[in-house]
Design an enzyme around this catalytic site. Structure first.
Site, PDB file in Angstrom:
ATOM      1  N   GLU A  64       0.853  -1.196   0.000  1.00 51.90           N
ATOM      2  CA  GLU A  64       0.000   0.000   0.000  1.00 51.90           C
ATOM      3  C   GLU A  64       0.890   1.248   0.000  1.00 51.90           C
ATOM      4  OE1 GLU A  64      -3.231   0.090   2.866  1.00 51.90           O
ATOM      5  OE2 GLU A  64      -4.289   1.556   1.637  1.00 51.90           O
ATOM      6  N   HIS A 120      -2.717  -6.058   6.222  1.00 44.83           N
ATOM      7  CA  HIS A 120      -4.033  -5.621   5.837  1.00 44.83           C
ATOM      8  C   HIS A 120      -4.415  -6.007   4.391  1.00 44.83           C
ATOM      9  CE1 HIS A 120      -5.476  -1.408   4.184  1.00 44.83           C
ATOM     10  NE2 HIS A 120      -6.539  -2.092   4.458  1.00 44.83           N
ATOM     11  N   ASP A 146       1.278  -2.630   9.252  1.00 46.34           N
ATOM     12  CA  ASP A 146      -0.014  -2.066   9.668  1.00 46.34           C
ATOM     13  C   ASP A 146      -0.483  -2.607  11.027  1.00 46.34           C
ATOM     14  OD1 ASP A 146      -0.514  -0.257   7.652  1.00 46.34           O
ATOM     15  OD2 ASP A 146      -1.687  -1.626   6.427  1.00 46.34           O
ATOM     16  N   TYR A 170      -7.890   2.103  14.921  1.00 49.51           N
ATOM     17  CA  TYR A 170      -7.165   1.578  13.756  1.00 49.51           C
ATOM     18  C   TYR A 170      -7.608   0.139  13.465  1.00 49.51           C
ATOM     19  CZ  TYR A 170      -3.292   0.917  10.559  1.00 49.51           C
ATOM     20  OH  TYR A 170      -2.552   0.684   9.434  1.00 49.51           O
TER      21      TYR A 170
HETATM   22 FE1  FEO Z   1      -2.364  -0.913   4.548  1.00 48.82          FE
HETATM   23 FE2  FEO Z   1      -0.655   1.624   6.297  1.00 48.82          FE
HETATM   24  O1  FEO Z   1      -1.254   0.618   4.809  1.00 48.82           O
END
Ligand code: FEO
Length: 405
Positions: free
Chosen positions: A80, A145, A164, A192
């Protein structure tokens, strides 16, 4: 722009995003950080990068320790772009660096950046790479994630670079959990988890089991504060959240047009309160859906109310339900409620959405126009009975399987 030593030869060289207030729809009132880490060994190694608009700052921080062209390995724990976004810029300087990543990480990086000349070392779960005096071991943690995620464990220093996992969106000068108010760090870690990690809870449990045998002195996530004094606390919280262990708490989430739905919301809240169950009233006009998700993470009863507008629910309510469904909390009890003028479809659509979430759904409450005192009293009495009976059933089931509710 100073690097921060986190252990001998290991430095935080990330960057702070003080102004970030929205992270793909998640409200980040406290900003965030993108944590990159530098290991100074015979093979100089950088773990993750930062968003491209902060690259210059990261490289200044890093350059005070080492010439960036000398970087030997770049560990990309996650594709990501908040973590890999600076790779194209960095690879122009660190031309000879090899990117260490998972099989899906390699595929994702190639598709993202279309760089055919990058060198990759693709690692398997449990594989170690020697940096000279230290070794990094990799564990694939798919869906914590994205499918490409992995974590890196610096064996000699007992540091888990968790990407993450265990992160929080906090922009701060302080880097460690014993330098910042712990309650705030845990609150942001919970938010989060609820907004990023929750859909993958069963895989989180597997990942926790994978790293459980490791001695861990420090968890260095890719966002926010580094855990060193409260490692057991945050791992315990992750175990609880990943198990979908909801508490006997109720959320009354709603929007209202002429305050009739709000009247019903108040009666629902009163019913729970009279039974001694903590409740929270969350009007969707004043509460961000990502904040509501923090409460959803630990609440058993999710009550959602809407009036009917144009044969449907209000857009604030449908937006919330879409978000809720995607994040997929399990083992919840839902209740749809609201008032209507002529059609009454809004509540029916909410009930359908709660069923699609997989919730055990209570009998919906739907009232034409304005509920009067008699209707409200009847509602209160009925709700108390139904909630008591659900709690009794949950207690019986809980005493058998050890659930919280
Ligand atoms: Fe899934 Fe902080 O990126």
């Amino acid at each position: 722009m100073n690097p921060i030593k986190i252990k001998e030869g290991v430095y935080w060289v990330g960057e702070i995003d003080w102004n970030l207030r929205n992270f793909h729809g998640y409200s980040t009132q406290r900003g965030s950080t993108y944590n990159a880490y530098l290991i100074l060994d015979e093979k100089i190694t950088l773990i993750d990068t930062v968003r491209p608009y902060l690259y210059d700052k990261m490289i200044q921080r890093l350059s005070s320790l080492v010439d960036p062209s000398k970087i030997h390995y770049i560990i990309s724990n996650h594709v990501e772009m908040d973590h890999s976004g600076s790779l194209p810029l960095l690879m122009e300087t660190a031309k000879n660096a090899t990117i260490i990543t998972s099989p899906n990480g390699q595929k994702g990086l190639i598709v993202h950046y279309r760089k055919k000349d990058w060198h990759f070392k693709v690692v398997k779960s449990g594989e170690s790479v020697n940096l000279g005096n230290k070794n990094v071991k990799f564990f694939l943690t798919p869906m914590v994630h994205w499918p490409d995620n992995m974590v890196s464990y610096l064996e000699e220093d007992n540091i888990l670079f968790a990407n993450d996992a265990f992160g929080q969106h906090i922009a701060s000068f302080e880097r460690f959990d014993d330098e910042y108010p712990l309650g705030v760090v845990l609150e942001e870690a919970k938010k989060y988890y609820a907004n990023i990690v929750l859909p993958y809870s069963s895989l989180v449990q597997k990942s926790l089991d994978l790293v459980a045998p490791l001695p861990i002195d420090m968890i260095a996530p890719a966002h926010g504060i580094i855990w060193r004094s409260h490692v057991k606390t945050i791992v315990g919280e992750y175990r609880k959240w990943a198990a979908n262990q909801a508490e006997a708490k109720a959320l009354v989430i709603f929007d209202t047009m002429w305050k009739s739905t709000e009247k019903i919301a108040s009666i629902i809240q009163e019913a729970f309160e009279l039974l001694g169950i903590p409740t929270k009233m969350l009007n969707l006009r004043y509460n961000h859906i990502s904040d509501i998700m923090s409460d959803v993470l630990t609440a058993k009863f999710i009550c959602v109310g809407t009036p009917t507008l144009n044969s449907n629910m209000l857009p604030t309510v449908s937006g919330f339900l879409t978000y809720l469904k995607g994040l997929s909390p399990k083992n919840r009890i839902g209740l749809a409620f609201g008032s209507y003028g002529w059609g009454g479809q809004g509540v029916r659509h909410v009930e359908e959405a709660l069923r699609e979430c997989g919730f055990n759904v209570m009998e919906s409450i739907s009232v034409q126009f304005i509920p009067d005192e008699i209707q409200l009293q009847e509602m209160l009495n009925k709700l108390k009975l139904e909630i008591s009976s659900l709690l009794k059933m949950s207690d019986e089931a809980g005493s058998k399987v050890g659930n919280t509710v």
